[in-house]
Design an enzyme around this catalytic site. Sequence first.
Site, PDB file in Angstrom:
ATOM      1  N   MET A   1       0.842  -1.200   0.000  1.00  0.00           N
ATOM      2  CA  MET A   1       0.000   0.000   0.000  1.00  0.00           C
ATOM      3  C   MET A   1       0.876   1.248   0.000  1.00  0.00           C
ATOM      4  O   MET A   1       1.504   1.586   1.001  1.00  0.00           O
ATOM      5  CB  MET A   1      -0.939  -0.024   1.205  1.00  0.00           C
ATOM      6  CG  MET A   1      -1.809  -1.277   1.239  1.00  0.00           C
ATOM      7  SD  MET A   1      -2.965  -1.327   2.634  1.00  0.00           S
ATOM      8  CE  MET A   1      -4.138  -0.041   2.152  1.00  0.00           C
TER       9      MET A   1
ATOM     10  N   GLY B   1      -0.089   4.323  -0.413  1.00  0.00           N
ATOM     11  CA  GLY B   1      -0.756   5.527   0.058  1.00  0.00           C
ATOM     12  C   GLY B   1      -1.578   6.184  -1.031  1.00  0.00           C
ATOM     13  O   GLY B   1      -2.199   7.221  -0.807  1.00  0.00           O
TER      14      GLY B   1
ATOM     15  N   CYS C   1      10.238   8.809  -8.019  1.00  0.00           N
ATOM     16  CA  CYS C   1       9.873   9.081  -6.627  1.00  0.00           C
ATOM     17  C   CYS C   1      11.009   9.679  -5.815  1.00  0.00           C
ATOM     18  O   CYS C   1      10.769  10.446  -4.881  1.00  0.00           O
ATOM     19  CB  CYS C   1       9.343   7.810  -5.962  1.00  0.00           C
ATOM     20  SG  CYS C   1      10.564   6.498  -5.729  1.00  0.00           S
TER      21      CYS C   1
ATOM     22  N   CYS D   1      12.706  -0.978  -9.592  1.00  0.00           N
ATOM     23  CA  CYS D   1      12.007  -1.032  -8.308  1.00  0.00           C
ATOM     24  C   CYS D   1      11.054  -2.213  -8.263  1.00  0.00           C
ATOM     25  O   CYS D   1      10.994  -2.944  -7.266  1.00  0.00           O
ATOM     26  CB  CYS D   1      11.259   0.269  -8.063  1.00  0.00           C
ATOM     27  SG  CYS D   1      10.451   0.352  -6.452  1.00  0.00           S
TER      28      CYS D   1
END
EC number: 2.8.1.13
Length: 362
Positions: free
Chosen positions: A7, A9, A197, A101
Site C-alpha cells: 500500500m 498511500g 519518486c 524497483c
Amino acid sequence: MRVLAAMSGGVDSAVAAARAVEAGHDVTGVHLALSAQPGTLRTGARGCCTIEDSRDARRAADILGIPFYVWDFAERFTEEVIDSFVGEYAAGRTPNPCMTCNEKIKFEALLDKAMALGFDAVCTGHYARLSLDEGAPVLRRSRDESKDQSYVLASLTPEQLRHAMFPLGDSLKTEVRAEAAERDLAVAQKPDSHDICFIPDGDTKKFLDAKLGERPGNLVDAESGEVLGEHSGVHGFTVGQRKGLGIDAPAADGRPRYVLSLEPVSGNVKVGNADHLGVTEIDATRPIWPSEQPLEGPTECSVQIRAHGETAEAVAEVTGDTVRVRLREEMKGVAPGQSVVLYHPEAEGDLVLGSAKISATR
C-alpha cells in the site's frame, strides 16, 4: 490465501487491497519506507513515499479492517534502485528506475520477505492483467490502455509472477476512483505520482550532478567531428534529447540538433540532425520470459521501449543470451539501458512475450 497488500498511500493500491479483502483473502497491508529521510508532504503529483503517503495507507487499512505495518526498505532501495540509476547514467545508459524497483524491491525483496513470513502472494495496484495457463504466468496489458503498466512489470520472473496479484487489470482508472469514493477511502481523488519518486522536483540533471559531480567533456558533431561546445558530464544527456544541449551556434543546415550517442570514457556527446536518430535493429541482453518459453526462431512481435511509448512491429530472434530485434520501420530515441518489451501481435497485441535490456542499436 494469505495476501500481503503493498500500500503506497495512493488510490490504486488501496482499492487493490480492498478487492483482495472482498475476494475472501486473509489480507495484511504494508507500506514500504523507501527513504531514510522522507518528506512530510507531497507536492501535487510530485514524488511519493512521503510521511503523508504512509499515513494515507494506514487510514485506508483501518477502513478495510486489515492489519497494517511499515517496513523499512530504505537501505535496499538506495542500493538497488538509486545507486543503480546513478551508475547507469554515469555509464552513458538510460535506465527505467520503475522497472528496477518492481524487479528488485516489490517483487524480490518484498516478495522474499512475504514468502518467509508465510504469505502466498503480494498484491499491488498495478494496471496489468495476470493469469496462469497450466501453471505458466500469462502477463497482459490492462484494460485501461492509458494506465497500462505491463511494460514496467515485464522484467519480473515467472516465479515472481506466480505469487503476484494485480486486481485492477480489468478496470478503468475512473472506475477505481469511483470505487474508492464508494468505500469512503480518503485517497479517492488523490493525484497520481508521475515523477521518479526519489527526484520529487523532477530535475534529474540536478540530482545526477549532485551525485556524480562534474565530468567535463565535449559536444561533438557526429558527421564532421567538429567540437561544438563543452558539457559537465554525459549523465546530463540522453539519446534523442533536443533541448538544453548548450550549443550556441545553429547547425549549418539550420535544423535542430539531437543527442545521437554518449561516450562516457572519452566524455564525448555526439549530436546531429533527426535523420540520424532512426534505429532499425536492437540488441538486448538479460532476456526474461514470463511463460518460461524463450522464442523459437524468428518471431513476429510488436515492441515497446518506453513505459507509455508507442509500439512498432518487428521480428525478434534469440542468439545465445542476446535478443536481436529487427524493426519493420525506424524508431527514434532508442538508447542503451532502456528495456525492450515484446508483445504477441496476434493476441490483440497485449500479451507479453518477454523483455530484455537494450545493449546496442543500429
